[in-house]
Design a protein around this motif. Sequence first.
Motif, PDB file in Angstrom:
ATOM      1  N   LYS A  41       0.838  -1.194   0.000  1.00 54.87           N
ATOM      2  CA  LYS A  41       0.000   0.000   0.000  1.00 54.87           C
ATOM      3  C   LYS A  41       0.871   1.242   0.000  1.00 54.87           C
ATOM      4  N   ARG A  47      -4.655   9.155   0.397  1.00 57.16           N
ATOM      5  CA  ARG A  47      -5.451   8.085  -0.213  1.00 57.16           C
ATOM      6  C   ARG A  47      -4.573   6.867  -0.442  1.00 57.16           C
ATOM      7  N   SER A  48      -5.143   5.699  -0.180  1.00 54.88           N
ATOM      8  CA  SER A  48      -4.378   4.466  -0.218  1.00 54.88           C
ATOM      9  C   SER A  48      -4.512   3.779  -1.570  1.00 54.88           C
ATOM     10  N   SER A 213     -10.529  15.943   2.572  1.00 57.62           N
ATOM     11  CA  SER A 213     -11.137  14.766   3.209  1.00 57.62           C
ATOM     12  C   SER A 213     -12.582  14.578   2.773  1.00 57.62           C
ATOM     13  N   PRO A 216     -15.094  12.732  -2.543  1.00 55.79           N
ATOM     14  CA  PRO A 216     -15.504  11.323  -2.599  1.00 55.79           C
ATOM     15  C   PRO A 216     -14.450  10.451  -3.267  1.00 55.79           C
ATOM     16  N   ASN A 217     -14.539   9.166  -3.006  1.00 57.73           N
ATOM     17  CA  ASN A 217     -13.574   8.236  -3.608  1.00 57.73           C
ATOM     18  C   ASN A 217     -13.701   8.190  -5.120  1.00 57.73           C
ATOM     19  N   ASN A 218     -14.941   8.277  -5.603  1.00 58.34           N
ATOM     20  CA  ASN A 218     -15.196   8.195  -7.037  1.00 58.34           C
ATOM     21  C   ASN A 218     -15.625   9.553  -7.577  1.00 58.34           C
ATOM     22  N   TYR A 219     -14.880  10.044  -8.545  1.00 65.53           N
ATOM     23  CA  TYR A 219     -15.245  11.309  -9.178  1.00 65.53           C
ATOM     24  C   TYR A 219     -14.610  11.371 -10.567  1.00 65.53           C
ATOM     25  N   TYR A 276     -21.472  10.437 -10.620  1.00 66.02           N
ATOM     26  CA  TYR A 276     -20.257  10.897  -9.956  1.00 66.02           C
ATOM     27  C   TYR A 276     -20.159  12.426 -10.013  1.00 66.02           C
ATOM     28  N   LEU A 322      -5.723  11.393  -9.534  1.00 64.30           N
ATOM     29  CA  LEU A 322      -6.392  10.497  -8.584  1.00 64.30           C
ATOM     30  C   LEU A 322      -7.872  10.289  -8.893  1.00 64.30           C
ATOM     31  N   SER A 323      -8.344  10.803 -10.018  1.00 68.41           N
ATOM     32  CA  SER A 323      -9.761  10.664 -10.374  1.00 68.41           C
ATOM     33  C   SER A 323     -10.081   9.230 -10.813  1.00 68.41           C
ATOM     34  N   SER A 324     -11.366   8.893 -10.776  1.00 64.24           N
ATOM     35  CA  SER A 324     -11.813   7.578 -11.240  1.00 64.24           C
ATOM     36  C   SER A 324     -11.878   7.528 -12.759  1.00 64.24           C
TER      37      SER A 324
END
Length: 382
Positions: A41, A47-48, A213, A216-219, A276, A322-324
Motif C-alpha cells: 500500500k 489516499r491508499s 477529506s 468522494p472516492n469516485n469522481y 459521480y 487520482l480521479s476515477s
Amino acid sequence: MHILVPYLSNEENVVANYLESPCNAEDQPLGEDTRHQKQTKILICGRSFDIAMDHMFPSIPSRSKNTNHVVVIGHDNFHHVQTNNHINAILHAMDYAYAKNGTLALSRKGWAADVLLLFFRGETTVDMREWEEQIERHLDIKFLDDHDVEEAKVMGLRVSEHKTGDDMYYYESNQNVSTIMSRRLHVLRYLWSHPTTKGNIDRKGNMCSAISSSLPNNYVVIHSRWMKRNGCLNRLGSLAHRIKDKKGIRIDRKSPCLLEPTYIEHILLSSNALNYPIFVISDGLNPDIVSNLQRHPTFGANVIQVEKNASWVGGDMMLGVLSSIFIGTPISTLSGNIARARIALGFDPKTNYLFPIKDSEDFACTDGQCLYDVQFLNHYVG
C-alpha cells in the motif's frame, strides 16, 4: 486539515524487496497480469493505493554505470513555457541521455531542478541533499552547480553536452514504444507518489491542495484546453492527420476540444459514472463548454468548475491523477501527463478518455501505449 505525507515509512524495505524479487519489472511483458505478485500500500495525498511490489520504486534501468558521459540541462532560460512542457523536456532529456549511453545531470539553480522541487519534493522538510540522493538513486539523475566542471571531475564525470529546454522538449526518441513505456512507468510512479506537500493548506506548492477529506472516492475530472484563436481545434486537426497517416486511425477532430454534453454523457454512461461528481479544470478561454455541461438535464447538477483563483496547476493535476475517470485532450501536455501518471499508479488505461474514434463510440489507445509512441503523439509524448 492535516495532509497525510505520501512517503512510505518502509520505502527502504520496499526497494530492497524489489531488488531481491525474481520478477523484474524491466523484464516483465507490458500488460502481464500482476495479481499473483505481492501488493504493497502507498499513501498519496492521504489516499491508499495497492501497487505490485515489483513495480514500486526500482532504480530505473541505466546505461550510465560504466560511462562518464554527462548531458546537462537546466542552465538556459526556459522559464517562459508552461509547466508541463518543462516536465516533458526533463523526461525527453532522460531518453536522450539514455540513448547517448550517458547520465543526465540538472543544474542545481536551473529550471529543471526547480520544476522537480516544486512538484515532486515529497515532504518539504526533507533535506535537499537527501532529496538529491533519492532522485539520483531512483531516477539516475545527478545534480551539478551551474557549469561547475570541477564538481563533475570530483564525481568522476565528464560534462560532454549542454542541452537547452527547447532541444529536449522537441526531442523524439527512436526507441521502441515498449522500451520508452517500461522506463517511463518507473519514473512517473516514483515522481507522482512523492508529490510536494506542506503541513498547511497553502495552495501553490501543495500538490494535495485539491484532495480534501470531503472529496468522494469516485469522481470524474474533465480537462478543457481551448487555447487562443481556436488553438485546440487547429492542433487537434494536425494531430489527427498525423495519426491517420502514421497509424491508419481516424481520430475525432472536434470532440476532445468541444466536450459537448452528448460526448461526455456517452463516456459517463459507458463507465457507470453518471452520478459521480464532475470537476472541470479549464484554461477559461471557452466558458460555454462548462455552461453547456451544467445545463445537461441528467448530470448537469454534478458539474463543478474548479476556479482558477482557488487552484494551481499542481493541485489541478493531482485532482486529475487520482480521479476515477479522466477526460482530456491529446494536444495538451497537461492532459497527457495526467493520463500517463494515472497508468503508472495502477489506474486502468481504459479510464483515460483522450482519443475518440471518428464516427464511432469507441476510443483508441485503450491500452495506454500510444501515450509513449512518438509516431502517434510526436513531441506530446511525456
